[in-house]
Design a protein around this motif. Sequence first.
Motif, PDB file in Angstrom:
ATOM      1  N   VAL A  75       0.835  -1.195   0.000  1.00  0.00           N
ATOM      2  CA  VAL A  75       0.000   0.000   0.000  1.00  0.00           C
ATOM      3  C   VAL A  75       0.869   1.244   0.000  1.00  0.00           C
ATOM      4  CG1 VAL A  75      -1.612   1.346   1.404  1.00  0.00           C
ATOM      5  CG2 VAL A  75      -1.916  -1.111   1.187  1.00  0.00           C
ATOM      6  N   GLU A  76       0.490   2.206  -0.831  1.00  0.00           N
ATOM      7  CA  GLU A  76       1.158   3.500  -0.811  1.00  0.00           C
ATOM      8  C   GLU A  76       0.106   4.582  -0.937  1.00  0.00           C
ATOM      9  OE1 GLU A  76       4.744   3.974  -3.185  1.00  0.00           O
ATOM     10  OE2 GLU A  76       4.219   6.070  -3.528  1.00  0.00           O
ATOM     11  N   VAL A  77       0.245   5.622  -0.139  1.00  0.00           N
ATOM     12  CA  VAL A  77      -0.664   6.759  -0.271  1.00  0.00           C
ATOM     13  C   VAL A  77       0.070   8.036   0.108  1.00  0.00           C
ATOM     14  CG1 VAL A  77      -1.674   6.615   2.068  1.00  0.00           C
ATOM     15  CG2 VAL A  77      -3.020   7.601   0.201  1.00  0.00           C
ATOM     16  N   GLU A  78      -0.243   9.072  -0.636  1.00  0.00           N
ATOM     17  CA  GLU A  78       0.332  10.393  -0.367  1.00  0.00           C
ATOM     18  C   GLU A  78      -0.834  11.248   0.081  1.00  0.00           C
ATOM     19  OE1 GLU A  78       2.940  11.619  -3.483  1.00  0.00           O
ATOM     20  OE2 GLU A  78       2.695  13.744  -2.982  1.00  0.00           O
ATOM     21  N   MET A  79      -0.791  11.674   1.341  1.00  0.00           N
ATOM     22  CA  MET A  79      -1.958  12.327   1.921  1.00  0.00           C
ATOM     23  C   MET A  79      -1.636  13.774   2.273  1.00  0.00           C
ATOM     24  SD  MET A  79      -4.993  11.012   2.594  1.00  0.00           S
ATOM     25  CE  MET A  79      -6.399  12.046   3.034  1.00  0.00           C
ATOM     26  N   ASN A  80      -2.465  14.677   1.818  1.00  0.00           N
ATOM     27  CA  ASN A  80      -2.337  16.064   2.241  1.00  0.00           C
ATOM     28  C   ASN A  80      -2.930  16.198   3.639  1.00  0.00           C
ATOM     29  OD1 ASN A  80      -1.235  17.030  -0.215  1.00  0.00           O
ATOM     30  ND2 ASN A  80      -3.276  16.914  -1.121  1.00  0.00           N
ATOM     31  N   ALA A  81      -2.245  16.945   4.493  1.00  0.00           N
ATOM     32  CA  ALA A  81      -2.701  17.093   5.873  1.00  0.00           C
ATOM     33  C   ALA A  81      -2.525  18.537   6.309  1.00  0.00           C
ATOM     34  CB  ALA A  81      -1.912  16.153   6.782  1.00  0.00           C
ATOM     35  N   VAL A  82      -3.309  18.921   7.321  1.00  0.00           N
ATOM     36  CA  VAL A  82      -3.233  20.296   7.810  1.00  0.00           C
ATOM     37  C   VAL A  82      -3.456  20.329   9.320  1.00  0.00           C
ATOM     38  CG1 VAL A  82      -5.701  20.729   7.322  1.00  0.00           C
ATOM     39  CG2 VAL A  82      -4.109  22.669   7.454  1.00  0.00           C
ATOM     40  N   ALA A  83      -2.714  21.206   9.988  1.00  0.00           N
ATOM     41  CA  ALA A  83      -2.899  21.430  11.423  1.00  0.00           C
ATOM     42  C   ALA A  83      -3.195  22.908  11.636  1.00  0.00           C
ATOM     43  CB  ALA A  83      -1.635  21.038  12.193  1.00  0.00           C
ATOM     44  N   PHE A  84      -4.026  23.183  12.643  1.00  0.00           N
ATOM     45  CA  PHE A  84      -4.390  24.565  12.961  1.00  0.00           C
ATOM     46  C   PHE A  84      -4.032  24.908  14.405  1.00  0.00           C
ATOM     47  CE2 PHE A  84      -7.313  23.481   9.490  1.00  0.00           C
ATOM     48  CZ  PHE A  84      -7.186  24.594   8.677  1.00  0.00           C
ATOM     49  N   GLY A  85      -3.885  26.184  14.654  1.00  0.00           N
ATOM     50  CA  GLY A  85      -3.734  26.687  16.023  1.00  0.00           C
ATOM     51  C   GLY A  85      -2.428  26.269  16.683  1.00  0.00           C
ATOM     52  N   GLU A  86      -2.515  25.967  17.987  1.00  0.00           N
ATOM     53  CA  GLU A  86      -1.319  25.613  18.763  1.00  0.00           C
ATOM     54  C   GLU A  86      -0.607  24.397  18.183  1.00  0.00           C
ATOM     55  OE1 GLU A  86      -2.402  25.056  22.848  1.00  0.00           O
ATOM     56  OE2 GLU A  86      -3.276  27.061  23.004  1.00  0.00           O
ATOM     57  N   LEU A  87      -1.389  23.457  17.655  1.00  0.00           N
ATOM     58  CA  LEU A  87      -0.792  22.248  17.078  1.00  0.00           C
ATOM     59  C   LEU A  87       0.059  22.593  15.849  1.00  0.00           C
ATOM     60  CD1 LEU A  87      -0.619  19.149  17.273  1.00  0.00           C
ATOM     61  CD2 LEU A  87      -2.608  19.026  15.766  1.00  0.00           C
ATOM     62  N   ALA A  88      -0.404  23.548  15.058  1.00  0.00           N
ATOM     63  CA  ALA A  88       0.365  23.991  13.883  1.00  0.00           C
ATOM     64  C   ALA A  88       1.701  24.589  14.328  1.00  0.00           C
ATOM     65  CB  ALA A  88      -0.439  25.019  13.084  1.00  0.00           C
ATOM     66  N   ASN A 100      -4.663   4.242  -7.840  1.00  0.00           N
ATOM     67  CA  ASN A 100      -3.925   3.298  -8.677  1.00  0.00           C
ATOM     68  C   ASN A 100      -2.583   3.922  -9.077  1.00  0.00           C
ATOM     69  OD1 ASN A 100      -4.432   4.998 -10.987  1.00  0.00           O
ATOM     70  ND2 ASN A 100      -6.480   4.105 -11.102  1.00  0.00           N
ATOM     71  N   ARG A 101      -1.871   3.230  -9.955  1.00  0.00           N
ATOM     72  CA  ARG A 101      -0.560   3.725 -10.383  1.00  0.00           C
ATOM     73  C   ARG A 101      -0.622   5.116 -10.977  1.00  0.00           C
ATOM     74  NH1 ARG A 101       2.199  -0.167 -14.621  1.00  0.00           N
ATOM     75  NH2 ARG A 101       0.010  -0.637 -15.042  1.00  0.00           N
ATOM     76  N   PHE A 102      -1.758   5.393 -11.624  1.00  0.00           N
ATOM     77  CA  PHE A 102      -1.863   6.630 -12.395  1.00  0.00           C
ATOM     78  C   PHE A 102      -2.478   7.789 -11.622  1.00  0.00           C
ATOM     79  CE2 PHE A 102      -2.381   2.851 -15.093  1.00  0.00           C
ATOM     80  CZ  PHE A 102      -1.160   2.902 -15.743  1.00  0.00           C
ATOM     81  N   PRO A 153      -6.619   9.552  -2.892  1.00  0.00           N
ATOM     82  CA  PRO A 153      -6.779   8.551  -1.839  1.00  0.00           C
ATOM     83  C   PRO A 153      -8.136   7.842  -1.932  1.00  0.00           C
ATOM     84  CG  PRO A 153      -6.163  10.685  -0.917  1.00  0.00           C
ATOM     85  CD  PRO A 153      -6.579  10.918  -2.335  1.00  0.00           C
ATOM     86  N   ILE A 154      -8.114   6.538  -1.718  1.00  0.00           N
ATOM     87  CA  ILE A 154      -9.339   5.750  -1.703  1.00  0.00           C
ATOM     88  C   ILE A 154      -9.275   4.867  -0.456  1.00  0.00           C
ATOM     89  CG2 ILE A 154      -8.268   4.191  -3.403  1.00  0.00           C
ATOM     90  CD1 ILE A 154     -11.020   3.470  -4.403  1.00  0.00           C
ATOM     91  N   LEU A 155     -10.441   4.665   0.158  1.00  0.00           N
ATOM     92  CA  LEU A 155     -10.490   3.882   1.397  1.00  0.00           C
ATOM     93  C   LEU A 155     -10.763   2.414   1.081  1.00  0.00           C
ATOM     94  CD1 LEU A 155     -10.469   3.750   4.461  1.00  0.00           C
ATOM     95  CD2 LEU A 155     -12.824   4.571   4.474  1.00  0.00           C
ATOM     96  N   HIS A 156      -9.807   1.544   1.407  1.00  0.00           N
ATOM     97  CA  HIS A 156      -9.994   0.105   1.234  1.00  0.00           C
ATOM     98  C   HIS A 156     -10.686  -0.440   2.472  1.00  0.00           C
ATOM     99  CE1 HIS A 156      -7.259  -0.867  -2.316  1.00  0.00           C
ATOM    100  NE2 HIS A 156      -7.254   0.445  -2.195  1.00  0.00           N
ATOM    101  N   ILE A 157     -11.847  -1.037   2.265  1.00  0.00           N
ATOM    102  CA  ILE A 157     -12.683  -1.481   3.383  1.00  0.00           C
ATOM    103  C   ILE A 157     -12.241  -2.860   3.868  1.00  0.00           C
ATOM    104  CG2 ILE A 157     -15.065  -1.899   4.134  1.00  0.00           C
ATOM    105  CD1 ILE A 157     -15.945  -0.238   1.639  1.00  0.00           C
ATOM    106  N   THR A 158     -12.017  -2.979   5.180  1.00  0.00           N
ATOM    107  CA  THR A 158     -11.681  -4.292   5.748  1.00  0.00           C
ATOM    108  C   THR A 158     -12.799  -4.789   6.680  1.00  0.00           C
ATOM    109  OG1 THR A 158     -10.403  -3.222   7.499  1.00  0.00           O
ATOM    110  CG2 THR A 158      -9.178  -3.960   5.577  1.00  0.00           C
TER     111      THR A 158
END
Lengths: 98, 98
Positions: free
Chosen positions: A47-60, B82-84, B88-93
């Motif tokens: 499995v590979e995923v590239e996820m955009n994420a964001v933090a706000f406030g004190e956590l940022a 996928n490769r292309f 993000p997609i959620l794989h259900i378990t």
Amino acid sequence: MAKNQTVLEGNVASRDTLRTTPGGVATLHLTLIHQSTQREANAEVAVEVEMNAVAFGELAVEMNGVKAGDSISIKGFLSRKNRFSPMPILHITQFKFS
Amino acid sequence: MAKNQTVLEGNVASRDTLRTTPGGVATLHLTLIHQSTQREANAEVAVEVEMNAVAFGELAVEMNGVKAGDSISIKGFLSRKNRFSPMPILHITQFKFS
């Protein structure tokens, strides 16, 4: 309350500078690259995923110490990027170095 | 093993027909719409996300009873589409009606 919780561990691919919203809230955007092997339909899948994420406030502010390449674990909830884009983005509510 | 776990509850916006991969594995794609209020930076924020999700194998067959409009809770992991496409997609378990 409908559940919405994600835990994701990975490497920081990139991070934006610490910004402040027009309303005065600190904001930090980053991209996390996750790689692992997961069990699915009786098979091990890479499995590979590239996820955009964001933090706000004190956590940022606290996360301003995070650098590209760092390995971190984040906890948060998924939300559409904004009114105009349905792209899911992970809002960070907790983080730690891993 | 890097953590990757999501729990998401919402309404099924749409679902595809049950398909079979060229390798003979049952596959079910659906879209889940989630709405909730989450706590972030000391404020309550309205959250909405439309998440593409997929189940494989026996779970896909079991989920064939799911209809658009059903309220369900799913557990799974995030992966790029996928490769292309990095989307993000959620794989259900695991899933249950909620």
